[in-house]
Design a protein around this motif. Sequence first.
Motif, short mmCIF file in Angstrom:
data_model
loop_
_atom_site.label_atom_id
_atom_site.label_comp_id
_atom_site.label_asym_id
_atom_site.label_seq_id
_atom_site.Cartn_x
_atom_site.Cartn_y
_atom_site.Cartn_z
N GLU A 274 0.83 -1.21 0.00
CA GLU A 274 0.00 0.00 0.00
C GLU A 274 0.86 1.25 0.00
O GLU A 274 0.53 2.24 -0.66
CB GLU A 274 -0.93 -0.01 1.21
CG GLU A 274 -2.01 -1.08 1.15
CD GLU A 274 -2.96 -1.00 2.33
OE1 GLU A 274 -2.79 -0.06 3.15
OE2 GLU A 274 -3.87 -1.83 2.43
N ASP A 275 1.97 1.23 0.75
CA ASP A 275 2.85 2.39 0.79
C ASP A 275 3.51 2.65 -0.56
O ASP A 275 3.68 3.79 -0.98
CB ASP A 275 3.94 2.20 1.86
CG ASP A 275 3.39 2.27 3.27
OD1 ASP A 275 2.28 2.81 3.44
OD2 ASP A 275 4.07 1.79 4.20
N GLU A 276 3.88 1.59 -1.26
CA GLU A 276 4.49 1.75 -2.58
C GLU A 276 3.49 2.31 -3.58
O GLU A 276 3.84 3.17 -4.40
CB GLU A 276 5.03 0.40 -3.05
CG GLU A 276 6.27 -0.06 -2.29
CD GLU A 276 6.67 -1.48 -2.61
OE1 GLU A 276 7.84 -1.83 -2.41
OE2 GLU A 276 5.79 -2.28 -3.04
N VAL A 277 2.27 1.84 -3.52
CA VAL A 277 1.23 2.36 -4.42
C VAL A 277 0.98 3.83 -4.12
O VAL A 277 0.89 4.67 -5.03
CB VAL A 277 -0.06 1.55 -4.28
CG1 VAL A 277 -1.19 2.21 -5.08
CG2 VAL A 277 0.15 0.12 -4.76
N ALA A 278 0.88 4.17 -2.84
CA ALA A 278 0.61 5.56 -2.45
C ALA A 278 1.73 6.49 -2.90
O ALA A 278 1.48 7.65 -3.28
CB ALA A 278 0.43 5.65 -0.94
N ALA A 279 2.97 6.00 -2.89
CA ALA A 279 4.11 6.84 -3.30
C ALA A 279 4.04 7.19 -4.77
O ALA A 279 4.51 8.26 -5.19
CB ALA A 279 5.41 6.11 -2.98
N TRP A 280 3.47 6.32 -5.60
CA TRP A 280 3.39 6.56 -7.04
C TRP A 280 2.06 7.20 -7.44
O TRP A 280 1.98 7.86 -8.48
CB TRP A 280 3.57 5.24 -7.80
CG TRP A 280 5.00 4.82 -7.86
CD1 TRP A 280 5.62 3.88 -7.10
CD2 TRP A 280 6.01 5.35 -8.71
NE1 TRP A 280 6.95 3.80 -7.43
CE2 TRP A 280 7.22 4.67 -8.42
CE3 TRP A 280 6.02 6.33 -9.71
CZ2 TRP A 280 8.41 4.95 -9.08
CZ3 TRP A 280 7.22 6.60 -10.37
CH2 TRP A 280 8.39 5.92 -10.05
N ASP A 281 1.03 7.00 -6.66
CA ASP A 281 -0.31 7.46 -7.03
C ASP A 281 -0.48 8.93 -6.63
O ASP A 281 -1.18 9.27 -5.68
CB ASP A 281 -1.36 6.59 -6.33
CG ASP A 281 -2.78 6.93 -6.80
OD1 ASP A 281 -2.91 7.56 -7.87
OD2 ASP A 281 -3.73 6.57 -6.09
N ILE A 282 0.20 9.81 -7.36
CA ILE A 282 0.20 11.23 -6.98
C ILE A 282 -0.30 12.12 -8.12
O ILE A 282 -0.13 13.34 -8.07
CB ILE A 282 1.61 11.69 -6.56
CG1 ILE A 282 2.59 11.55 -7.73
CG2 ILE A 282 2.09 10.94 -5.33
CD1 ILE A 282 3.93 12.21 -7.48
N ASP A 283 -0.92 11.54 -9.16
CA ASP A 283 -1.33 12.37 -10.29
C ASP A 283 -2.43 13.34 -9.88
O ASP A 283 -3.25 13.06 -9.00
CB ASP A 283 -1.81 11.49 -11.45
CG ASP A 283 -3.03 10.67 -11.08
OD1 ASP A 283 -2.91 9.80 -10.20
OD2 ASP A 283 -4.12 10.90 -11.65
N VAL A 284 -2.41 14.51 -10.52
CA VAL A 284 -3.41 15.55 -10.27
C VAL A 284 -4.16 15.80 -11.57
O VAL A 284 -3.54 15.95 -12.62
CB VAL A 284 -2.75 16.85 -9.78
CG1 VAL A 284 -3.79 17.94 -9.57
CG2 VAL A 284 -1.98 16.60 -8.49
N ARG A 285 -5.48 15.86 -11.49
CA ARG A 285 -6.30 15.99 -12.69
C ARG A 285 -6.93 17.38 -12.79
O ARG A 285 -7.02 18.10 -11.80
CB ARG A 285 -7.36 14.89 -12.70
CG ARG A 285 -6.74 13.50 -12.62
CD ARG A 285 -7.77 12.41 -12.58
NE ARG A 285 -7.15 11.11 -12.34
CZ ARG A 285 -7.81 9.97 -12.23
NH1 ARG A 285 -9.16 9.97 -12.33
NH2 ARG A 285 -7.17 8.84 -12.00
N PRO A 286 -7.40 17.74 -13.98
CA PRO A 286 -7.95 19.09 -14.17
C PRO A 286 -9.09 19.46 -13.23
O PRO A 286 -9.26 20.63 -12.89
CB PRO A 286 -8.44 19.06 -15.63
CG PRO A 286 -7.54 18.07 -16.30
CD PRO A 286 -7.29 17.00 -15.27
#
Length: 369
Positions: free
Chosen positions: A178-190
Motif C-alpha cells: 500500500e505504501d508503494e502504491v501511495a508513493a506513485w499514485d500522486i497524479d493531479v487531474r484538471p
Amino acid sequence: MSKFLKALVIGTALASLPAAAVAGDPAAGEKVFKKCAACHAVGDGAKHKVGPELNDVLGRTAGTAEVYKYSKAMISAGEDGLVWDEATLTAYLTKPRDVVKGTKMAFAGLRKEQDLDNVIAYLATFSADTPAAEEEQSSAEPAEPETKVQTAEASATAKPTPELREGGTFHLGRKATEDEVAAWDIDVRPDGTGLPEGSGTVADGEVLFTDNCAVCHGDFGEGVGRWPVLAGGQDTLRNARPEKTIGSYWPYLSTVYDYVRRSMPYGNARSLSDDDVYALTAYLLYLNDIVEDEDFELSKDNFTEIRLPNEANFIPDDRMEEPHYAQKAEPCMSDCKPDGVTITMRARILDVTPGSVDDDDASGVGGVD
C-alpha cells in the motif's frame, strides 16, 4: 587559447592555494550547491548527469572526468592547461562562458562572492587529496567489528521483506505494498482530483524559483540557453515558430502542479513539499500575468478556479466514438488521399534536455513530418 584563459592559467600556476586553505563555509556551500544539483552530483555514489560528477574536482584538469562527454571547448581548455582550483573555479562559476567560450554549461553564474567561496569550500570536502579530507579521514575512529549478537538483534528488528509472488506466468515479482502504491499514485487531474492539502504564495514561490529553477529557466521564466521557456509567448501559436509556454499553450493548471511535483527540480525530483509546489505554481501564474497580485495564495480550495488562457482550444479525445474503435472494425488503410505521399517538411533536431547530446550536433534535418 584565449587571452583571458591564458592569463588565468598562468596566474593560477603561480598563486594556486591548497584546497585546505579554501575560504568559505562548507555547510553554507551545501545550500548553494542546490543550484548546481540539477546538473551535477557530488558525494558517495555520485554519477554523471547533464554535467559531470564533481568528486575530486579540485586539482582535476578540465575536461578529463572519465566517461563523461565534454564539449570540444572544455576538452581544448584542459589541453591548454586549465586545472580546477579555487581561482579557476571562482572565475568559471562567476561567468562560465568568459572562461571557456563554447562550454555547453547553461548556468549563468553565481552573483555573490560569498556564495562562490562557500560552494567551492563545499566541493573541497569531496576532494580526497586535500589536507582537510585526509585529516578528517585519519581522525575518524575505526569501526568496531560487528558481533554475532549485534547481527542477530539487527535481523530481529529489520522489517520483513514482502514475499515474492509464486503465481503468474513468469513467477516473478510481488504485489506492491500500500505504501508503494501511495508513493506513485500522486497524479493531479484538471478537476482537482489528487490535489494534496496545502497552499503557497507568489512571494514564497519567487524565492523557491530563484533557488531551484532559475539556473535553467531564467529569473523570469525566459529560459537559459536551450532550456525550456516557461513564460510569455502569448499570441504566437499561429507563428511558424510558436512559443509554447504555460501562459500561451498549456491547457490546465493541474498539469503544471503535477509536473513540478513529480519531476522538478531537474536532477532532484520529489524534493519539494506540497506547499512548495503550490508556491511555485502560483509564481508561474504570476510570471505569465494570469494572476497579478504578489500576495496571491494558491491552495487546494481555489485551485480549480484558475483557468489557463488556451484551455478552450483543446478538445476532448473522442476516438472511442470512431467506427474503428466503437464497432471494432478494421481501420481503413488505403485510398487515404488521391495523390501519393510527399515530404512537405523536415523536422529539425530538438533536444528537450540540453546536454543530452553533443551541442555541436544539435542541428540539421530529420525525418518526414
